[in-house]
Design a protein around this motif. Structure first.
Motif, PDB file in Angstrom:
ATOM      1  N   ARG A 113       0.581  -1.792   0.214  1.00 21.23           N
ATOM      2  CA  ARG A 113       0.251  -0.001   0.228  1.00 21.23           C
ATOM      3  C   ARG A 113       1.140   1.816   0.553  1.00 21.23           C
ATOM      4  O   ARG A 113      -0.110   2.239  -0.648  1.00 21.23           O
ATOM      5  CB  ARG A 113      -1.388  -0.241   1.657  1.00 21.23           C
ATOM      6  CG  ARG A 113      -1.470   0.870   1.628  1.00 21.23           C
ATOM      7  CD  ARG A 113      -2.309   1.453   2.540  1.00 21.23           C
ATOM      8  NE  ARG A 113      -2.898   2.767   3.556  1.00 21.23           N
ATOM      9  CZ  ARG A 113      -3.286   3.269   2.870  1.00 21.23           C
ATOM     10  NH1 ARG A 113      -4.010   2.848   2.252  1.00 21.23           N
ATOM     11  NH2 ARG A 113      -4.054   4.373   2.912  1.00 21.23           N
ATOM     12  N   MET A 114       1.983   1.197   1.011  1.00 18.41           N
ATOM     13  CA  MET A 114       2.966   2.722   0.525  1.00 18.41           C
ATOM     14  C   MET A 114       3.260   2.500  -0.711  1.00 18.41           C
ATOM     15  O   MET A 114       3.661   4.025  -0.516  1.00 18.41           O
ATOM     16  CB  MET A 114       3.735   2.776   1.988  1.00 18.41           C
ATOM     17  CG  MET A 114       4.500   3.169   2.093  1.00 18.41           C
ATOM     18  SD  MET A 114       5.893   3.218   3.724  1.00 18.41           S
ATOM     19  CE  MET A 114       5.492   2.840   5.010  1.00 18.41           C
ATOM     20  N   ALA A 115       3.719   1.871  -1.630  1.00 19.84           N
ATOM     21  CA  ALA A 115       4.762   1.433  -2.711  1.00 19.84           C
ATOM     22  C   ALA A 115       3.285   2.288  -3.511  1.00 19.84           C
ATOM     23  O   ALA A 115       3.617   3.190  -4.088  1.00 19.84           O
ATOM     24  CB  ALA A 115       4.818   0.682  -3.020  1.00 19.84           C
ATOM     25  N   ARG A 116       2.349   2.368  -3.189  1.00 20.61           N
ATOM     26  CA  ARG A 116       0.940   2.541  -4.248  1.00 20.61           C
ATOM     27  C   ARG A 116       0.520   4.034  -3.784  1.00 20.61           C
ATOM     28  O   ARG A 116       0.357   5.273  -4.897  1.00 20.61           O
ATOM     29  CB  ARG A 116       0.207   1.853  -4.298  1.00 20.61           C
ATOM     30  CG  ARG A 116       0.537   0.936  -5.105  1.00 20.61           C
ATOM     31  CD  ARG A 116       0.254  -0.436  -4.706  1.00 20.61           C
ATOM     32  NE  ARG A 116       0.297  -1.653  -6.175  1.00 20.61           N
ATOM     33  CZ  ARG A 116       1.614  -1.919  -5.900  1.00 20.61           C
ATOM     34  NH1 ARG A 116       2.371  -1.706  -4.572  1.00 20.61           N
ATOM     35  NH2 ARG A 116       2.170  -2.824  -6.799  1.00 20.61           N
ATOM     36  N   VAL A 117       0.637   4.516  -2.616  1.00 21.65           N
ATOM     37  CA  VAL A 117      -0.156   6.057  -2.056  1.00 21.65           C
ATOM     38  C   VAL A 117       0.368   6.564  -1.249  1.00 21.65           C
ATOM     39  O   VAL A 117       0.555   7.175  -0.362  1.00 21.65           O
ATOM     40  CB  VAL A 117      -1.815   5.330  -1.115  1.00 21.65           C
ATOM     41  CG1 VAL A 117      -2.610   4.719  -2.505  1.00 21.65           C
ATOM     42  CG2 VAL A 117      -1.158   4.670  -0.159  1.00 21.65           C
ATOM     43  N   GLY A 118       1.741   5.997  -0.741  1.00 17.77           N
ATOM     44  CA  GLY A 118       2.773   6.944   0.632  1.00 17.77           C
ATOM     45  C   GLY A 118       3.461   8.385  -0.543  1.00 17.77           C
ATOM     46  O   GLY A 118       3.605   8.043  -1.126  1.00 17.77           O
ATOM     47  N   SER A 119       3.509   9.004   0.101  1.00 17.37           N
ATOM     48  CA  SER A 119       4.816  10.171   0.234  1.00 17.37           C
ATOM     49  C   SER A 119       6.258   9.595   0.286  1.00 17.37           C
ATOM     50  O   SER A 119       6.443   8.894   1.014  1.00 17.37           O
ATOM     51  CB  SER A 119       4.391  11.284   0.842  1.00 17.37           C
ATOM     52  OG  SER A 119       3.033  11.088   0.880  1.00 17.37           O
ATOM     53  N   TRP A 120       6.854  10.464  -0.680  1.00 14.61           N
ATOM     54  CA  TRP A 120       8.315   9.668  -1.202  1.00 14.61           C
ATOM     55  C   TRP A 120       9.267  10.492  -1.223  1.00 14.61           C
ATOM     56  O   TRP A 120       8.848  12.131  -0.673  1.00 14.61           O
ATOM     57  CB  TRP A 120       8.560   9.007  -2.438  1.00 14.61           C
ATOM     58  CG  TRP A 120       8.108   7.596  -2.219  1.00 14.61           C
ATOM     59  CD1 TRP A 120       6.506   7.192  -2.466  1.00 14.61           C
ATOM     60  CD2 TRP A 120       8.111   6.099  -2.247  1.00 14.61           C
ATOM     61  NE1 TRP A 120       5.767   6.394  -3.078  1.00 14.61           N
ATOM     62  CE2 TRP A 120       6.949   5.398  -2.479  1.00 14.61           C
ATOM     63  CE3 TRP A 120       9.082   5.524  -2.588  1.00 14.61           C
ATOM     64  CZ2 TRP A 120       7.219   3.926  -3.205  1.00 14.61           C
ATOM     65  CZ3 TRP A 120       9.405   4.252  -2.193  1.00 14.61           C
ATOM     66  CH2 TRP A 120       8.142   3.311  -2.272  1.00 14.61           C
ATOM     67  N   GLY A 121      10.332  10.123  -0.667  1.00 12.89           N
ATOM     68  CA  GLY A 121      11.908  11.446  -0.573  1.00 12.89           C
ATOM     69  C   GLY A 121      12.574  11.150  -1.428  1.00 12.89           C
ATOM     70  O   GLY A 121      12.548  10.234  -1.884  1.00 12.89           O
ATOM     71  N   GLN A 122      13.469  11.399  -1.615  1.00 11.67           N
ATOM     72  CA  GLN A 122      14.548  11.626  -2.786  1.00 11.67           C
ATOM     73  C   GLN A 122      15.957  10.031  -1.813  1.00 11.67           C
ATOM     74  O   GLN A 122      15.089  10.128  -0.576  1.00 11.67           O
ATOM     75  CB  GLN A 122      16.234  12.866  -2.787  1.00 11.67           C
ATOM     76  CG  GLN A 122      14.779  13.636  -3.814  1.00 11.67           C
ATOM     77  CD  GLN A 122      15.964  15.251  -4.152  1.00 11.67           C
ATOM     78  OE1 GLN A 122      16.416  15.095  -2.839  1.00 11.67           O
ATOM     79  NE2 GLN A 122      15.594  16.064  -5.063  1.00 11.67           N
ATOM     80  N   GLY A 123      16.360   9.748  -2.517  1.00 13.78           N
ATOM     81  CA  GLY A 123      17.109   8.337  -2.243  1.00 13.78           C
ATOM     82  C   GLY A 123      18.411   9.032  -1.545  1.00 13.78           C
ATOM     83  O   GLY A 123      18.492   9.796  -2.083  1.00 13.78           O
ATOM     84  N   THR A 124      18.754   7.790  -1.187  1.00 10.04           N
ATOM     85  CA  THR A 124      20.329   8.102  -1.195  1.00 10.04           C
ATOM     86  C   THR A 124      21.579   6.667  -1.135  1.00 10.04           C
ATOM     87  O   THR A 124      19.965   5.699  -1.228  1.00 10.04           O
ATOM     88  CB  THR A 124      20.059   8.049   0.896  1.00 10.04           C
ATOM     89  OG1 THR A 124      21.874   8.569   1.451  1.00 10.04           O
ATOM     90  CG2 THR A 124      19.529   6.880   1.444  1.00 10.04           C
ATOM     91  N   LEU A 125      22.393   6.563  -1.548  1.00 13.21           N
ATOM     92  CA  LEU A 125      22.971   5.653  -2.122  1.00 13.21           C
ATOM     93  C   LEU A 125      23.875   5.381  -1.236  1.00 13.21           C
ATOM     94  O   LEU A 125      24.909   6.027  -0.353  1.00 13.21           O
ATOM     95  CB  LEU A 125      24.074   6.081  -3.260  1.00 13.21           C
ATOM     96  CG  LEU A 125      25.182   5.258  -4.332  1.00 13.21           C
ATOM     97  CD1 LEU A 125      24.126   4.395  -4.828  1.00 13.21           C
ATOM     98  CD2 LEU A 125      25.926   5.860  -4.843  1.00 13.21           C
ATOM     99  N   VAL A 126      23.499   3.450  -1.527  1.00 16.77           N
ATOM    100  CA  VAL A 126      24.444   2.818  -0.204  1.00 16.77           C
ATOM    101  C   VAL A 126      24.823   2.060  -1.456  1.00 16.77           C
ATOM    102  O   VAL A 126      24.878   0.996  -2.342  1.00 16.77           O
ATOM    103  CB  VAL A 126      23.277   2.031   0.618  1.00 16.77           C
ATOM    104  CG1 VAL A 126      24.324   0.801   1.692  1.00 16.77           C
ATOM    105  CG2 VAL A 126      22.637   2.383   1.813  1.00 16.77           C
ATOM    106  N   THR A 127      26.294   1.360  -1.431  1.00 18.88           N
ATOM    107  CA  THR A 127      27.361   0.790  -2.326  1.00 18.88           C
ATOM    108  C   THR A 127      28.257   0.436  -1.181  1.00 18.88           C
ATOM    109  O   THR A 127      29.072   0.579  -0.207  1.00 18.88           O
ATOM    110  CB  THR A 127      28.171   1.673  -2.872  1.00 18.88           C
ATOM    111  OG1 THR A 127      27.090   2.950  -3.684  1.00 18.88           O
ATOM    112  CG2 THR A 127      29.159   1.366  -3.599  1.00 18.88           C
ATOM    113  N   VAL A 128      27.862  -0.800  -1.083  1.00 22.18           N
ATOM    114  CA  VAL A 128      28.945  -1.859  -0.484  1.00 22.18           C
ATOM    115  C   VAL A 128      29.520  -2.973  -1.332  1.00 22.18           C
ATOM    116  O   VAL A 128      29.683  -3.550  -2.532  1.00 22.18           O
ATOM    117  CB  VAL A 128      28.651  -2.983   0.478  1.00 22.18           C
ATOM    118  CG1 VAL A 128      28.538  -4.047   1.558  1.00 22.18           C
ATOM    119  CG2 VAL A 128      27.425  -2.230   0.721  1.00 22.18           C
TER     120      VAL A 128
END
Length: 130
Positions: A113-128
């Protein structure tokens, strides 16, 4: 809801990072917060979510036992502590918010549900690195 994810970076395999998801101008007290990630060439994956009260949490099998989600209401922030990181954890991590004052029973449904109706922020990159 305006969200800002931060805390990503470059880390060696086995290392740790803590991601933060903060909101400005609004309290997150009644919001369910989730973390998603998307690796290059792959579909977005739901990683973890936490209920508004913090009494329900969900983890994808791929991160269970290594990641911990928590929230600090005083700081209006949700954290994702990531330990024992693996190269396959490399992705852009996003947080999302869904107005839902009640706890959830089915974490997968909550993230769907969150993926479809939620509010999103900008992402942060994680590199391992391996």
């Amino acid at each position: 809801v305006q969200l800002q994810a931060s805390g990503g970076g470059l880390v060696q395999a086995g290392g740790s990072l803590r991601l933060s998801c903060a909101a400005s101008g609004i309290s997150l007290d009644n919001y369910r917060i989730g973390w998603f990630r998307q690796a290059p060439g792959k579909e977005r994956e739901g990683v973890s979510c936490i209920s508004s009260s913090g009494d329900s949490v969900y983890y994808a099998d791929s991160v269970k036992g290594r990641f911990t989600i928590s929230r600090d209401k005083a700081r209006n922030t949700v954290y994702l502590q990531m330990n024992s990181l693996k190269p396959e954890d490399t992705a852009v991590y996003y947080c999302a918010a869904d107005f839902a004052p009640s706890k959830f029973i089915n974490g997968i449904a909550a993230m769907w549900r969150m993926a479809r109706v939620g509010s999103w922020g900008q992402g942060t990159l994680v590199t391992v690195s391996s």
